[in-house]
Enzyme design. Sequence first.
Site, mmCIF file in Angstrom:
data_model
loop_
_atom_site.group_PDB
_atom_site.id
_atom_site.type_symbol
_atom_site.label_atom_id
_atom_site.label_comp_id
_atom_site.label_asym_id
_atom_site.label_seq_id
_atom_site.Cartn_x
_atom_site.Cartn_y
_atom_site.Cartn_z
ATOM 1 C CB SER A 1 -8.344 0.879 5.851
ATOM 2 O OG SER A 1 -9.113 2.064 5.854
ATOM 3 C CE LYS B 1 -3.858 2.022 2.665
ATOM 4 N NZ LYS B 1 -4.718 1.827 3.851
ATOM 5 C CB SER C 1 -7.923 3.686 3.110
ATOM 6 O OG SER C 1 -7.143 2.990 4.050
#
Lengths: 434, 434
Positions: free
Chosen positions: B174, B75, B150
């Site tokens: 997330s 990420k 997210s």
Amino acid sequence: MAEIALHRLSIAELRAADAVAVTEHYLDRIARLDPRLRAFTHVDADRARVDAAWSAALIDRGEARPLEGVPIGIKANIDVDGWPTTAGVEGRRDAIATSDAAVVRLLRDAGAVIIGQLNMHEAALGATTDNPAFGRTENPHGSGRTPGGSSGGSGAAVAAGLCAAALGTDTLGSVRIPAAFNGVYGLKPTNGLLPDDGLVFLCRRLDSIGPLARSVADLGAVFAALSPGAATSPLGRVATLSSVDGHEMEPAVRTAYTAATMALRGLGLVVETVATPGLDLAGTRLAGFIESAREAAATFAAERRSGGTSGQFNALMDFGSDASAATLAAGEAAMADAAEILHRVLTSHDVVLLPTTPQAAFAHGRAPNTQADFTAIANIAGLPALSLPAGVDADGLPVAAQLIGRAGSEPMLLELAARLDTILDAYRFPADFA
Amino acid sequence: MAEIALHRLSIAELRAADAVAVTEHYLDRIARLDPRLRAFTHVDADRARVDAAWSAALIDRGEARPLEGVPIGIKANIDVDGWPTTAGVEGRRDAIATSDAAVVRLLRDAGAVIIGQLNMHEAALGATTDNPAFGRTENPHGSGRTPGGSSGGSGAAVAAGLCAAALGTDTLGSVRIPAAFNGVYGLKPTNGLLPDDGLVFLCRRLDSIGPLARSVADLGAVFAALSPGAATSPLGRVATLSSVDGHEMEPAVRTAYTAATMALRGLGLVVETVATPGLDLAGTRLAGFIESAREAAATFAAERRSGGTSGQFNALMDFGSDASAATLAAGEAAMADAAEILHRVLTSHDVVLLPTTPQAAFAHGRAPNTQADFTAIANIAGLPALSLPAGVDADGLPVAAQLIGRAGSEPMLLELAARLDTILDAYRFPADFA
């Protein structure tokens, strides 16, 4: 001190209870609550009290039989000596039976107290139990809702605690549909297994008498009195049917069906979806209905001539009689295919899991025509099938799962249902009738 | 002969595969399919090829490490040496990391090939991954649908087979929300368990780095590289929460949740609903969001001043900064209550079962505000939580179940998830990316 809820005792507990108090308690509940439920069409308090006193004596002597003192209701198309076997038809209001049906004799021999007769759909040809002659039975889980049918009085009375168990009959789902809609347990035995003398048939080829009760154990106890039990065989493989998976059903029904699938897997069973492309559920149900309507037209011809059948029932009988040769041939083919498919599935698998009905109890007057789409195949294939509560919908109405087994596999179905029931834990007594 | 689907191999299988061919295969898939998915914001093919060649050599020598040759995506808020750690914020487009985050080092030490950087919601403050600077990531199960967030790029890339596993971060859900929406597996570890240096924090108190993968076994393999495993304790009692049962959720989510409940019961576990009247799921999630937005306002102040944050993100930061003292106090109280309730439930029960999200992936642009209502409590209570696929909705979109355990119980969660996963059997590779 709180009153002892005698109507919440199991059959095993009833065999050690005060049989006279039990029957008085049930008679009192019928008197107080049935005006609201309208499940009973006939109550024989005097005979019930005599039988209960005899049961009490046997219990005192330590000689209790398997159903000793258990108050049981009987669907109105099964003969009980001295009562009218109306089959829900106005023209049979005075058709007094002169002996007990064989199944009623078996229940009495096991110690049951036959407490009253239960309302049904007119002639058993339909599943709403909104009977033009004998009244509209309510669903104890939701006033204004159907109890299902055709054994709607049986389902409602058992659910509401107005009898400990009941007999119904099942041509295309008429034991299992009211079991599902009222949140109780129902068993349609293998075609031909139970004696059917004393039954007003709807369709000889498809009819089975079967019990309804408030637990799997109680269902098994009543069934054992009707058909002393064979041993159960080990169980390994469960099938679901792709035709059922793809069929429309209410979300709560799909939830319950999925939950039952996972519960069986959790129990260590293999659950596999079998592709059943040739299985026409709606066509099979319609073919069974037409056959039933045709036979009803012959069975109730005399009552119809004397004005003793309703306009609605007449229209259904005409629908059957007017069916074209092509329709009948297509129906026979659909039924033959369905039976063959189900028998084939049951060579590779021990049991089939499916929902009992695609919906929960609908409002009276709003019947869908798909109610029996999941039940009729068992009748048509001649196989035993058991319905058990598997969940509730957003309105708190019960929804149900169904197990279909091989011919004669009732003890296995009862044992598997007991294990599944422990996990689903979906049985609820209707709060308005506590 | 059909091409070998290297992107369908498990981590265990990859350790014995041709590492160079595997990485080439994944690079090729990224080149072909990511223009459609938009999950990657940076791909380092040269570095990946070098690492893969080294992995191939170790495999040849019989010295394969636990993640040898496994292509893993990271990420965009986690430092990878030489890559920009954008955290999804335009103003950080050139924030080049000068060393690997600790978790990335752990993965490399275990043999992983770090293949690329994954898109995320701007600053991780939201869950749609519709990023104004770096693009809108698509859900591989449904074009036009959000991959959640997210860590939306992580969820989408893992699901679509563009990396074998990925790291995400989880502040209020997330990791688990994109795991749920993309139909893969995600683990938010116990707060503070994994090293977090090299992470651009959203909310220090609530953030956890966690893995996403295509099976429970793969998830466990990545987690074991990050946190060598403790033994698992015997498991007996599972709680469900009355506040969750009463929360609105899509029918398919309720079906999956019920199915998971029954599956656990079938496995022999006691599953009980615990009454949680004081648990305010939405209030707890909102309090966590406000705390995150306030911290983000401080963290990204410089980028905001230089115009490097979006108008939408600015509004969210202002929403946090403008919260009144009374709102903040009420939020702290809601979070404290939630943490206490969850800890209390986990004294009487070993694990809590709940859905991961109340809905399946929604269409981009149509975000509901309830997405994190079932996930935020684990962050706020500091507890580990695992999301696994549990079903699909009518559109074929995945829905998920979540297990929350006591602090440090990740090995137990992984073991239980593996058993549950076998029964639910809900994982599906997205057909459009096969």
